[in-house]
Design a protein around this motif. Structure first.
Motif: not given
Length: 134
Positions: A83-100
């Motif tokens: 891979a050349m990059g990645m995005v990590i998100l909060d899977a436990t976030e009920p609202q919002g974007t969850g971007i970590i």
């Protein structure tokens, strides 16, 4: 508990990737996986192709128990399990974007409750994540 649906994780990641990948001229492929942050951080620590700065930034970023990891690759990188990059998100976030956090295009972005931190990062293709939840 996992609140974020996989399709929301993919669309959020794709929007961020489009914003960050302005200098990528070839088509990219994304792969989104659900993972525990513990197994993800273990794989980051053991990834021999990921540079030390990227490792330290990812491992030191606070994460909830479950995350979505979206990897960005060219077709050849995907075939080579890189891979050349990645995005990590909060899977436990009920609202919002969850971007970590995100790593792409020579930048590392981390989002905490009060601010977005951007750090320049020299990033080469690295081995993709292989230990997602089954």
């Amino acid at each position: 508990k996992i609140y974020m649906e996989a399709n929301k994780a993919q669309s959020t990641s794709l929007g961020l990737i489009k914003h960050l990948a302005t200098d990528i001229n070839s088509p990219v492929f994304i792969r989104t996986l659900l993972a525990s942050s513990r197994s993800f951080k273990d794989s980051v620590a053991l990834n021999k192709e990921l540079n030390q700065d990227a490792k330290e930034l990812l491992i030191s970023t606070p994460m909830p128990k479950f995350i979505y990891v979206t990897e960005v690759s060219t077709k050849q990188q995907l075939l080579d399990k890189k891979a050349m990059g990645m995005v990590i998100l909060d899977a436990t976030e009920p609202q919002g974007t969850g971007i970590i956090a995100a790593m792409l295009g020579g930048r590392f972005l981390a989002h905490n409750l009060t601010s977005l931190t951007a750090i320049d990062l020299n990033l080469s293709p690295f081995s993709n994540y292989q230990s997602n939840l089954r």
